[in-house]
Design an enzyme around this catalytic site. Structure first.
Site, PDB file in Angstrom:
ATOM      1  N   ASP A  25       0.832  -1.199   0.000  1.00 14.55           N
ATOM      2  CA  ASP A  25       0.000   0.000   0.000  1.00 14.55           C
ATOM      3  C   ASP A  25       0.871   1.254   0.000  1.00 14.55           C
ATOM      4  O   ASP A  25       1.961   1.262   0.586  1.00 14.55           O
ATOM      5  CB  ASP A  25      -0.898  -0.011   1.243  1.00 14.55           C
ATOM      6  CG  ASP A  25      -2.072   0.941   1.126  1.00 14.55           C
ATOM      7  OD1 ASP A  25      -2.307   1.461   0.014  1.00 14.55           O
ATOM      8  OD2 ASP A  25      -2.748   1.181   2.143  1.00 14.55           O
ATOM      9  N   ASN A  73     -10.329  -3.168  -7.089  1.00 17.20           N
ATOM     10  CA  ASN A  73      -9.499  -2.158  -7.751  1.00 17.20           C
ATOM     11  C   ASN A  73      -9.994  -1.775  -9.148  1.00 17.20           C
ATOM     12  O   ASN A  73      -9.539  -0.777  -9.712  1.00 17.20           O
ATOM     13  CB  ASN A  73      -8.046  -2.630  -7.856  1.00 17.20           C
ATOM     14  CG  ASN A  73      -7.317  -2.591  -6.529  1.00 17.20           C
ATOM     15  OD1 ASN A  73      -6.344  -3.318  -6.325  1.00 17.20           O
ATOM     16  ND2 ASN A  73      -7.769  -1.750  -5.603  1.00 17.20           N
TER      17      ASN A  73
END
Length: 248
Positions: A25, A73
């Site tokens: 991340d 995503n």
């Protein structure tokens, strides 16, 4: 809890986690802090994957699972998704020779059939090119979501019951684990250590069944800045913990 860098030093002669899973991340924030487009962060994050893969392999890690693209995503801007779908093509095109030298085997779990054709081909070629390697497994979670994985596992088991291949009483934790996408990892399918970068402290639909007894390590460091020393730092914290698995 994010622990201090030097609080638990890494010990090379102590136990190394067999399976490390990482939620990578912070690529976008890394780019924004440098006044660069978000895709520049993803590109730099790919270089981090290369460094960490080699180091994990040399430390003796058996499986390194990287959360590369989630089923959620797809909601990102089209240009960013297109770039992310090209990344595996570029990554494997440049890195497979190194993976072969390092004896690292590529595995990909997720809903691969839903990927663009060029991405799917790159994935399949990398798996084929490294299939005879016997060292660490580099396991990418690509178009992966844990809830969807568990739903599919449940359907698979239900179908076996419906077709009299399995009775309800024969459904166990082992039966369920074998129906999950991680079953190809054998005895290493459950991560010993889960790392998340960028300071976020959530699981984000990642390996929800498999991390039941994993140790968690959260770091403020953004993924493009994650390096070999930070990996060792996380392992050092892992080495300091006593895993009881519900016992004493």
């Amino acid at each position: 809890m994010v622990e201090q860098a030097n609080e638990f030093p890494f010990q090379a002669n102590e136990v190394i986690p067999n399976h490390i899973a990482i939620i990578m991340d912070g690529n976008g924030r890394w780019a924004q802090r440098k006044f660069l487009p978000r895709v520049a962060g993803h590109k730099e994050g790919m270089n981090t994957v290369k460094k960490i893969t080699k180091h994990a392999s040399r430390l003796g890690v058996k499986v390194l699972t990287l959360y590369a693209f989630s089923t959620e995503n797809w909601k990102r801007p089209t240009d960013e998704v297109s770039f992310l779908m090209q990344l595996p093509v570029d990554f494997f095109d440049t890195f497979v020779p190194d993976l072969i030298k390092e004896n690292v085997k590529v595995n990909v779990m997720g809903f691969v059939d839903q990927l663009p054709v060029h991405t799917k081909k790159a994935v399949e070629k990398a798996i084929e090119d490294t299939k005879n390697n016997t060292g660490m497994i580099l396991n990418f979670a690509l178009n992966y979501g844990s809830r969807s994985e568990m739903l599919e596992a449940t359907k698979l088991i239900a179908k076996k019951v419906q077709e009299n291949q399995l009775t309800v009483d024969e459904i166990t934790e082992e039966t369920y684990s074998e129906a999950l996408m991680t079953h190809t990892l054998g005895k290493y399918q459950d991560p010993d250590l889960l790392i998340r970068t960028s300071g976020e402290e959530r699981i984000s639909n990642f390996l929800l069944w498999q991390i039941a007894y994993s140790e968690f390590y959260f770091t403020q460091i953004l993924w493009p800045d994650f390096d070999e020393s930070v990996l060792e730092m996380a392992i050092g914290v892992y080495q300091s913990r006593h895993r009881r698995f519900g016992g004493l």
